[in-house]
Design an enzyme around this catalytic site. Sequence first.
Site, PDB file in Angstrom:
ATOM      1  N   LYS A  67      39.721  83.417 107.239  1.00  0.00           N
ATOM      2  CA  LYS A  67      39.126  82.517 106.248  1.00  0.00           C
ATOM      3  C   LYS A  67      38.156  81.541 106.894  1.00  0.00           C
ATOM      4  O   LYS A  67      38.197  81.305 108.091  1.00  0.00           O
ATOM      5  CB  LYS A  67      40.213  81.801 105.462  1.00  0.00           C
ATOM      6  N   LYS A  94      37.089  74.915 109.505  1.00  0.00           N
ATOM      7  CA  LYS A  94      36.325  73.983 110.342  1.00  0.00           C
ATOM      8  C   LYS A  94      36.367  74.386 111.810  1.00  0.00           C
ATOM      9  O   LYS A  94      35.369  74.395 112.490  1.00  0.00           O
ATOM     10  CB  LYS A  94      36.942  72.592 110.195  1.00  0.00           C
ATOM     11  N   LYS A 100      51.941  69.757 118.122  1.00  0.00           N
ATOM     12  CA  LYS A 100      51.157  68.696 118.777  1.00  0.00           C
ATOM     13  C   LYS A 100      51.720  68.398 120.168  1.00  0.00           C
ATOM     14  O   LYS A 100      50.968  68.169 121.117  1.00  0.00           O
ATOM     15  CB  LYS A 100      51.179  67.404 117.938  1.00  0.00           C
TER      16      LYS A 100
HETATM   17  P1  ADP Z   1      39.572  73.062 107.310  1.00  0.00           P
HETATM   18  O1  ADP Z   1      40.344  72.421 108.444  1.00  0.00           O
HETATM   19  O2  ADP Z   1      39.281  74.480 107.519  1.00  0.00           O
HETATM   20  O3  ADP Z   1      38.374  72.310 106.887  1.00  0.00           O
HETATM   21  P2  ADP Z   1      41.717  72.059 105.749  1.00  0.00           P
HETATM   22  O4  ADP Z   1      42.890  72.727 106.329  1.00  0.00           O
HETATM   23  O5  ADP Z   1      41.411  70.659 106.122  1.00  0.00           O
HETATM   24  O6  ADP Z   1      40.477  73.006 106.059  1.00  0.00           O
HETATM   25  O7  ADP Z   1      41.806  72.184 104.180  1.00  0.00           O
HETATM   26  C1  ADP Z   1      41.350  71.257 103.223  1.00  0.00           C
HETATM   27  C2  ADP Z   1      41.473  71.916 101.865  1.00  0.00           C
HETATM   28  O8  ADP Z   1      40.508  72.967 101.738  1.00  0.00           O
HETATM   29  C3  ADP Z   1      42.821  72.568 101.602  1.00  0.00           C
HETATM   30  O9  ADP Z   1      43.171  72.364 100.254  1.00  0.00           O
HETATM   31  C4  ADP Z   1      42.591  74.024 101.874  1.00  0.00           C
HETATM   32  O10 ADP Z   1      43.451  74.866 101.152  1.00  0.00           O
HETATM   33  C5  ADP Z   1      41.146  74.201 101.442  1.00  0.00           C
HETATM   34  N1  ADP Z   1      40.490  75.259 102.217  1.00  0.00           N
HETATM   35  C6  ADP Z   1      40.156  75.210 103.522  1.00  0.00           C
HETATM   36  N2  ADP Z   1      39.550  76.355 103.916  1.00  0.00           N
HETATM   37  C7  ADP Z   1      39.495  77.152 102.820  1.00  0.00           C
HETATM   38  C8  ADP Z   1      38.993  78.473 102.568  1.00  0.00           C
HETATM   39  N3  ADP Z   1      38.394  79.191 103.506  1.00  0.00           N
HETATM   40  N4  ADP Z   1      39.124  78.977 101.323  1.00  0.00           N
HETATM   41  C9  ADP Z   1      39.726  78.262 100.355  1.00  0.00           C
HETATM   42  N5  ADP Z   1      40.211  77.036 100.519  1.00  0.00           N
HETATM   43  C10 ADP Z   1      40.117  76.463 101.736  1.00  0.00           C
END
Ligand code: ADP
Length: 330
Positions: A195, A198, A112
């Site tokens: 993967k 967001k 950060k």
């Molecule tokens: P993002 O920022 O991509 O939305 P986060 O890091 O906030 O994801 O993750 C929130 C939860 O969702 C965590 O438990 C993470 O392991 C799960 N998660 C996020 N993306 C995936 C994915 N592509 N496949 C499986 N689990 C995921």
Amino acid sequence: MKEIVLSGIRSTGNLHIGNYFGALRNFIRMQDTSNCFFFIADLHSLTTHPDPENFHKNVKTVLAEYLASGLDPEKSVIFVQSTVPEVSELYTLMNMWSYVGELERTSSFKEKVRKHPNNVNAGLLTYPVLMATDILIHKAHKVPVGKDQEQHLEMSRVFARRFNNMYNVEFFPEPAAYNFGTDLVKVPGLDGSGKMGKSEGNGIYLTDDEKTVHRKVMRAVTDSGPVNPDAPMSEPVQNLFTILQIVSDGEVVRFYEEKYKSGGIRYGDMKKQLAEDICKITLPIRERILEIQGNDKYLDEVVKYGAEKARASASKTLAGVKEIMGFKWF
Ligand code: ADP
Ligand code: TRP
């Protein structure tokens, strides 16, 4: 006694199907076997200075999406972090036994500082202290976290141990990271590699309508067709099969695997099927999200009910800590 599972959810942005299949679906199952706490970490989200309108909207969105997906306020304690003032009080105390040096060495803090040198606020430095407070205040045993949160969880164990040693007590259990074991799935993105995430712009959201899901899936990256069915599958196609395995019936998966092996696969057909099967799961959730978002009275009840249950558990721990530390009223 049932084990205590606790998960904190950042209140930023909408949930994609990676979040749903990777985490949420397992939370829903765990509600029947564990004593679950699910909360929205709205205080944590303040480090980025959201404007008041967005701050509130994000909490509402995440709450509605979790409820619509199947988190049940009767089975679990579902709450918003800021409605439990005991968290802020224990956080103040916890700051006394966390050290600036170790906080400055945290990877997420260093990142950060590098990315946002003009907003290095103290809340960012003590982010892991607040997160440890969230966990320890309910004496959680298991905390489902992704890789990026493992260091924070390790710090929670350090703080728990330090308190126990400092006061010569066995008060806080050390929380363990939990990754759902064999239930763990990783949902790939639609852009051919990596993967679904967001910030990657490669996701399908629980709030996407039917047309949007179809458009996104039809545009997913593939290859020019199996050249030699014995050669390893290209990554983009492997990714589509992975999603198919998660959302479709075994029979459908086998059908397309056979088609692939025989060299007669038409990716367009497979994508159409994939989009339909995704919709079968997400559209009913989408409908419930819209319904819940339009029902402030219900959301208000859920938040109040959750706060009541969370405060009962939190105040017990806080009272215990204060007694150990020597707070006494004459
Ligand atoms: P993002 O920022 O991509 O939305 P986060 O890091 O906030 O994801 O993750 C929130 C939860 O969702 C965590 O438990 C993470 O392991 C799960 N998660 C996020 N993306 C995936 C994915 N592509 N496949 C499986 N689990 C995921
Ligand atoms: N820091 C976590 C994240 O960014 C959210 C969080 C806050 C959390 N407090 C927690 C997660 C306690 C687990 C337990 O995703």
